[in-house]
Design a protein around this motif. Sequence first.
Motif, mmCIF file in Angstrom:
data_model
loop_
_atom_site.group_PDB
_atom_site.id
_atom_site.type_symbol
_atom_site.label_atom_id
_atom_site.label_comp_id
_atom_site.label_asym_id
_atom_site.label_seq_id
_atom_site.Cartn_x
_atom_site.Cartn_y
_atom_site.Cartn_z
ATOM 1 N N ASP A 282 65.299 -10.060 66.621
ATOM 2 C CA ASP A 282 64.564 -8.851 66.258
ATOM 3 C C ASP A 282 65.205 -7.667 66.974
ATOM 4 O O ASP A 282 65.001 -7.476 68.181
ATOM 5 N N PRO A 283 66.011 -6.874 66.276
ATOM 6 C CA PRO A 283 66.712 -5.763 66.924
ATOM 7 C C PRO A 283 65.784 -4.734 67.562
ATOM 8 O O PRO A 283 66.234 -3.921 68.370
ATOM 9 N N SER A 284 64.504 -4.771 67.221
ATOM 10 C CA SER A 284 63.569 -3.802 67.801
ATOM 11 C C SER A 284 63.002 -4.269 69.136
ATOM 12 O O SER A 284 62.233 -3.545 69.775
ATOM 13 N N GLN A 285 63.352 -5.487 69.576
ATOM 14 C CA GLN A 285 62.813 -6.014 70.833
ATOM 15 C C GLN A 285 63.946 -6.474 71.760
ATOM 16 O O GLN A 285 64.019 -7.626 72.153
ATOM 17 N N VAL A 286 64.820 -5.555 72.098
ATOM 18 C CA VAL A 286 65.950 -5.862 72.978
ATOM 19 C C VAL A 286 65.496 -5.786 74.436
ATOM 20 O O VAL A 286 64.927 -4.776 74.865
ATOM 21 N N ASP A 287 65.745 -6.855 75.192
ATOM 22 C CA ASP A 287 65.357 -6.921 76.599
ATOM 23 C C ASP A 287 66.545 -6.775 77.549
ATOM 24 O O ASP A 287 66.422 -7.060 78.740
ATOM 25 N N LEU A 288 67.670 -6.354 77.036
ATOM 26 C CA LEU A 288 68.856 -6.176 77.878
ATOM 27 C C LEU A 288 68.671 -4.979 78.805
ATOM 28 O O LEU A 288 67.827 -4.109 78.550
ATOM 29 N N PRO A 289 69.435 -4.924 79.887
ATOM 30 C CA PRO A 289 69.344 -3.765 80.785
ATOM 31 C C PRO A 289 69.588 -2.460 80.031
ATOM 32 O O PRO A 289 70.326 -2.415 79.038
ATOM 33 N N LEU A 290 68.970 -1.410 80.497
ATOM 34 C CA LEU A 290 69.093 -0.110 79.852
ATOM 35 C C LEU A 290 70.561 0.280 79.703
ATOM 36 O O LEU A 290 71.335 0.213 80.658
ATOM 37 N N GLY A 291 70.928 0.664 78.486
ATOM 38 C CA GLY A 291 72.301 1.083 78.227
ATOM 39 C C GLY A 291 73.205 -0.002 77.691
ATOM 40 O O GLY A 291 74.280 0.294 77.164
ATOM 41 N N ALA A 292 72.791 -1.275 77.832
ATOM 42 C CA ALA A 292 73.607 -2.383 77.324
ATOM 43 C C ALA A 292 73.457 -2.478 75.806
ATOM 44 O O ALA A 292 72.356 -2.348 75.277
ATOM 45 N N LYS A 293 74.558 -2.716 75.123
ATOM 46 C CA LYS A 293 74.552 -2.814 73.667
ATOM 47 C C LYS A 293 74.177 -4.228 73.238
ATOM 48 O O LYS A 293 74.681 -5.205 73.764
ATOM 49 N N SER A 294 73.287 -4.333 72.269
ATOM 50 C CA SER A 294 72.882 -5.647 71.755
ATOM 51 C C SER A 294 74.001 -6.242 70.914
ATOM 52 O O SER A 294 74.508 -5.608 69.982
ATOM 53 N N GLY A 295 74.379 -7.475 71.236
ATOM 54 C CA GLY A 295 75.401 -8.157 70.451
ATOM 55 C C GLY A 295 74.977 -8.396 69.022
ATOM 56 O O GLY A 295 75.811 -8.397 68.103
ATOM 57 N N LEU A 296 73.664 -8.583 68.790
ATOM 58 C CA LEU A 296 73.174 -8.786 67.424
ATOM 59 C C LEU A 296 73.323 -7.515 66.613
ATOM 60 O O LEU A 296 73.823 -7.545 65.480
ATOM 61 N N VAL A 297 72.904 -6.399 67.175
ATOM 62 C CA VAL A 297 73.003 -5.124 66.459
ATOM 63 C C VAL A 297 74.460 -4.826 66.108
ATOM 64 O O VAL A 297 74.778 -4.416 64.983
ATOM 65 N N GLU A 298 75.345 -5.056 67.057
ATOM 66 C CA GLU A 298 76.765 -4.804 66.810
ATOM 67 C C GLU A 298 77.320 -5.742 65.743
ATOM 68 O O GLU A 298 78.049 -5.311 64.839
#
Length: 336
Positions: A282-298
């Motif tokens: 779910d690209p709307s629920q990313v729990d990565l550190p602030l500023g980190a790019k989601s691998g799924l979104v990319e």
Amino acid sequence: MNAEAPATPVTGASDLAHIVLSFDNNDHARALYGQFDQNLALIEQRLGVDVRSKGNQVTIRGEPTATEQARRALDYLYDRLAAGGDEPDTSDVDGALRMAVAADDQLSLPTIAAPAKLAAAQISTRKKTVFARTPNQDAYIRALDRAELVFGVGPAGTGKTYLAVAHAAMLLERGAVERIILSRPAVEAGERLGFLPGDLKEKVDPYLRPLYDALYDMIPADKVERALAAGVIEIAPLAFMRGRTLANAAVILDEAQNTTSMQMKMFLTRLGENSTMIVTGDPSQVDLPLGAKSGLVEALHVLRDVSGIVTVRFTETDVVRHPLVAKIVSAYDRQG
């Protein structure tokens, strides 16, 4: 099978339709209606029609389009019973109604007739058969059947993970693959799991519980335990995938929005011969550190034009949990 009289106008109400359905099997008819006719009551509530049962007959009255949708939903559910399916509950009725309504909503030309019968994709294992309950679930199941790499993305409660595990269980049962590999990034522990008590399985279990739940729904518990012990079903945190080639396997990466770009590329390039890979998140629920790019979104952006990869996008209209879940998802989407 059931037979129905053609829709005819109700006397004195030319804008209404009247359909009578007759069912061959009384036991199936009773199961179709539900306890105290609760399934028929749900159809009345959702479509605004009047549904009355008498013995093996059901009479539907109401606006013509809604009346026809009710007929298709009842016809579909009865055919499932006649084919040996379980008694429908309210969630099954809700799914049939969604599919019936969607069949009309998707008609883009007035010359295209609505289908006489509903057809929903399904996943069958020895323990359970799962039917699509929304058009996007239908598209997802069909994509899983034909593509080697499928992305299922969208909000919680849409069935993307559950259906992925069900498909993997079906492939294993049929001998189409030799093993199932389930993975999930343990973001909450930074994937550094050493400080947690127990062996590897015990360390990652809390993060993989939704996958286990789906497995036990599809495969008897004793067989799941034996498969886990034999390595036929493998639970592996994403960090342990590096350097492997995953052949003859159904591989699922869940909560993929919490992968980094490097992790996602690493995972996708593990795909081996005769394997199916399913990525959910779910690209709307990313729990990565602030500023980190989601691998799924990319990945969804980078791979959008690559042939052989199918992406199915779910929305709040596909939520099949409690009705409030869809409203909660929609409210958060509006706020965002």
